[in-house]
Design an enzyme around this catalytic site. Sequence first.
Site, short mmCIF file in Angstrom:
data_model
loop_
_atom_site.label_atom_id
_atom_site.label_comp_id
_atom_site.label_asym_id
_atom_site.label_seq_id
_atom_site.Cartn_x
_atom_site.Cartn_y
_atom_site.Cartn_z
CG HIS A 1 -2.18 0.75 1.26
ND1 HIS A 1 -2.54 1.52 0.28
CD2 HIS A 1 -3.16 0.98 2.35
CE1 HIS A 1 -3.29 2.31 0.69
NE2 HIS A 1 -3.70 2.06 1.81
CG HIS B 1 -3.94 0.37 -7.95
ND1 HIS B 1 -5.16 0.24 -7.59
CD2 HIS B 1 -3.27 1.24 -7.07
CE1 HIS B 1 -5.52 1.01 -6.97
NE2 HIS B 1 -4.13 1.82 -6.37
CG ASP C 1 3.19 4.92 -4.01
OD1 ASP C 1 2.97 6.10 -3.74
OD2 ASP C 1 2.67 4.11 -3.31
N1 CMC Z 1 5.45 -7.38 -9.94
C1 CMC Z 1 5.04 -8.62 -10.43
N2 CMC Z 1 3.80 -9.26 -10.59
C2 CMC Z 1 2.98 -8.66 -10.39
C3 CMC Z 1 3.01 -7.24 -9.48
C4 CMC Z 1 4.26 -6.65 -9.48
N3 CMC Z 1 4.30 -5.32 -9.15
N4 CMC Z 1 1.78 -6.98 -8.95
C5 CMC Z 1 0.90 -8.00 -9.42
N5 CMC Z 1 1.68 -9.00 -9.94
C6 CMC Z 1 1.07 -10.29 -10.44
C7 CMC Z 1 0.86 -11.40 -9.27
O1 CMC Z 1 1.97 -12.00 -8.97
C8 CMC Z 1 -0.26 -12.10 -9.75
O2 CMC Z 1 0.21 -13.16 -10.86
P1 CMC Z 1 -0.66 -14.49 -10.74
O3 CMC Z 1 -1.94 -14.14 -11.42
O4 CMC Z 1 -0.02 -15.35 -11.56
O5 CMC Z 1 -0.96 -15.10 -9.46
C9 CMC Z 1 -1.11 -10.82 -10.62
O6 CMC Z 1 -0.24 -10.16 -11.06
C10 CMC Z 1 -2.18 -10.22 -9.78
O7 CMC Z 1 -1.82 -9.71 -8.68
P2 CMC Z 1 -2.40 -9.55 -7.38
O8 CMC Z 1 -1.33 -9.65 -6.36
O9 CMC Z 1 -3.29 -10.72 -7.20
O10 CMC Z 1 -3.17 -8.27 -7.58
P3 CMC Z 1 -3.79 -7.21 -6.42
O11 CMC Z 1 -4.81 -6.56 -7.15
O12 CMC Z 1 -4.32 -8.33 -5.37
O13 CMC Z 1 -2.58 -6.52 -5.93
C11 CMC Z 1 -0.86 -4.87 -5.58
C12 CMC Z 1 -2.39 -5.16 -6.14
C13 CMC Z 1 -0.97 -3.26 -5.74
C14 CMC Z 1 -0.99 -5.27 -3.96
C15 CMC Z 1 0.13 -5.68 -6.27
O14 CMC Z 1 0.00 -5.34 -7.79
C16 CMC Z 1 1.48 -5.21 -5.73
O15 CMC Z 1 1.89 -5.78 -4.76
N6 CMC Z 1 2.30 -4.14 -6.52
C17 CMC Z 1 3.51 -3.91 -5.96
C18 CMC Z 1 3.34 -2.78 -4.66
C19 CMC Z 1 2.88 -1.58 -5.06
O16 CMC Z 1 3.59 -0.81 -6.07
N7 CMC Z 1 1.80 -1.06 -4.26
C20 CMC Z 1 1.23 0.39 -4.53
C21 CMC Z 1 -0.17 0.31 -4.85
S1 CMC Z 1 -0.50 2.12 -5.23
C22 CMC Z 1 -0.55 2.96 -3.96
C23 CMC Z 1 -1.78 2.94 -3.03
O17 CMC Z 1 -2.71 3.44 -3.56
O18 CMC Z 1 -1.61 2.43 -1.77
#
Ligand code: CMC
Length: 428
Positions: free
Chosen positions: A265, A306, A363
Amino acid sequence: MTEKNAILKVEGHDDISLPIYTPTMGQDVIDVASLTGKGLFTFDPGFTSTASCESKITYIDGEKGQLLHRGYSIEELANKSDYLEVCYLLLFGELPTAEQKESFVSTVKNHTMVHEQLQFFYRGFRRDAHPMAVMCGVVGALSAFYHDSTDIKNPMHREVTAYRLIAKMPTIAAMCYKYSAGQPFMYPRNDLSYSENFLHMMFGTPCEESKISPVLAKAMDRIFILHADHEQNASTSTVRLAGSSGANPFACIAAGISALWGPAHGGANEAVLNMLDQIGDVSNIDAYIAKAKDKNDPFKLMGFGHRVYKNYDPRASVMRESCHEVLNELGIHDPQLELAMKLEEIALSDPYFKEKKLFPNVDFYSGIILKAMGIPTSMFTVIFALSRTVGWIAHWNEMISNPYKIGRPRQLYTGYDERKFTPVNERK
Ligand code: CMC
């Protein structure tokens, strides 16, 4: 909201009719609240399909990459407005008239000082404590200063709480930095704008007058605007959940700060810079992209992806522009920015990131701007928390002003059936 119905067919039950609400914008929402009375729950880990509340504050269309506050686009607000005006908009629902703005700004400025006693809370922390840990503690401690005087059922008290929080967060955030740097705390200056005052408290010293660059003050104001609210994200939902028990609002905001801290986050801005440090050089990008794609490797590209935006994060576009402006203006040639841009270019053309709709988020660029301003990495999430406070308090106020229930999710229990207790000497 017009009403339609969905019919749910469940084996062993009569057909269940569920109302469907059509929002002003966005997807229809099926009201499942009556299911519990029929002996059923819904299962939705991570709440990906669940609207936890009704809200009029912020709208996001993740497919279109659209973010609106009270109907105004984030791009317009970032380019034509300022942070305190956006605060007014989020809290009261409309942009202020010139007179309302003057009065709002003046009220906020009259609440910027913190109780002198608050500085002693800082002194209980180690100097090398993470500033987010310090901020959680100090904001939670504010509840001790404003408990008996805060009747959450009184709209005036709620409004004063909002003023206090918006006004004091920059002071508290800057004190977190000054404490870690071993420098004297700086008192706020009410002749300065909101962002200028923050920079003064961060970088000023009692030995000489602060010189605040208008370019940096503008960029800081934009960062505040871009982080001001983002509907029902993890930290806002945390504030609502804590607030739903009737808890002191300052304690609720401390809960929101804790939820924001994590790297998935608000902690992502700090994690982006740490990741860029780790990658080190453009020649290593391919290896890190491969790590991010490897299912057996926990590494993720920080600043990418995201939960809601499955297209470009509109805040990232504005932030990207701002980043170039700031670096040009300061004449900074930052190899990390070049690395970030190359990383973005390579990731955006990679089929893995394309298929999973992983785009840079807000970010990805904010850290580079903050670094150029001389703000240490560990303060990045603190600045996010400062900016987001208005969103948290606007949502808390919206909840308390309307009929609400204590938040109490249910579970799909997969543990043991009831079993007999075995005395310790008989256990194997
Ligand atoms: N790098 C590599 N793979 C990724 C990434 C990434 N940054 N983000 C998602 N994936 C993959 C993930 O492994 C999953 O793969 P699979 O379908 O094979 O299992 C797929 O993409 C879907 O990801 P998810 O984790 O199920 O998606 P989510 O919607 O639950 O998570 C997230 C969203 C923001 C937590 C995640 O994208 C992440 O951890 N990103 C990096 C951290 C980040 O930049 N966070 C800031 C968010 S913006 C600021 C805010 O508003 O808080």
